[in-house]
Design an enzyme around this catalytic site. Structure first.
Site: not given
Ligand code: GLP
Length: 243
Positions: A67, A136, A138, A143
């Site tokens: 993404d 959440n 995702h 989402e």
């Molecule tokens: C972002 C990314 C996700 C990732 C998530 C969790 O929203 N788009 O791909 O898994 O964050 O991030 P973190 O590893 O910092 O908790």
């Protein structure tokens, strides 16, 4: 789904890096799906060390990132282009043309999403898709919603995600409101999936993904239907799982 419970972040990073490294060694032309966020930073460091010690060669590996924030150019310090460059790509021998990340600054985002999806399909099946997990539930930036997204597209970020990712930006207003994310269908099409999660903040999401009902309101729960998923998570993130 195979859940491997480890003691801490370092163990999670090491084990995940070993699985990714094994994929690259077994198949030097492999196609990897890569993720951003704080969780994979440690495993990328491990991969860099293996590369520096001469144990890994990325010259024929192709990567597709999950993404990118809409509106951020590749040079923006909070863009996922920048993140990947700093945390992995500038330290290893990936060829520039083998690196794929959706362009958040494309003039036409739906056209960019379509181009990205076609690029994945043209290149071949993602052999190993690395995933982090949003609080959440995702995956990528898919989402919670009333239905599962199939292909790459523009996603409106939820307040909880904006809240969670605000720590990287100066002000809440600076967090982009939308992102391009590969679809749930695209993720499910990968040969193997490796999901990493760490810390108590992820415990609820891990429980819903691993043991909950499969629902688009917890996008990661769809992984229960994938034949080859490995979850590597620490004790805190797995604390709510049935023993
Ligand atoms: C972002 C990314 C996700 C990732 C998530 C969790 O929203 N788009 O791909 O898994 O964050 O991030 P973190 O590893 O910092 O908790």
């Amino acid at each position: 789904m195979e859940v491997k419970i480890v003691e801490n972040y370092q163990e999670m990073s090491r084990l995940a890096a070993i699985l990714l490294a094994a994929e690259v060694i077994e198949n030097p032309h492999t196609i990897l799906g890569l993720a951003t966020g704080s969780t994979p930073v440690g495993l990328y460091k491990e991969l860099i060390t293996m590369y520096q010690n001469g144990k890994l060669d990325f010259s024929d590996v192709k990567t597709f990132n999950l993404d990118e924030y809409v509106g951020l150019a590749a040079e923006h310090e909070q863009s996922y282009h920048y993140f990947m460059k700093k945390n992995l790509f500038e330290h290893i021998n990936m060829k520039e043309e083998n690196i794929h990340i959706p362009r958040g600054d494309a003039a036409d985002i739906s056209e960019e999403a379509l181009r990205y999806e076609q690029e994945i399909q043209k290149t071949g099946k993602i052999q190993l898709q690395l995933l982090g997990l949003g609080e959440n539930g995702h995956i990528g930036f898919n989402e919670p919603a009333d239905s599962f997204s199939v292909q790459t597209g523009e996603i409106v970020l939820t307040d909880s995600t904006i809240e969670a990712n605000q720590r990287f930006f100066e002000r809440r207003e600076d967090v982009p409101k939308t992102a391009i994310s590969i679809g749930i269908g695209t993720i499910m099409n990968a040969e193997k999936i490796l999901l990493v999660a760490c810390g108590e903040k992820k415990a609820k999401a891990v429980k819903s993904v691993v043991e909950g009902r499969v629902t688009p309101h917890v996008p990661g729960s769809i992984l229960q239907f994938h034949p080859h998923v490995t979850v590597i998570a620490d004790r805190a993130a797995t604390a709510l799982l049935k023993k």
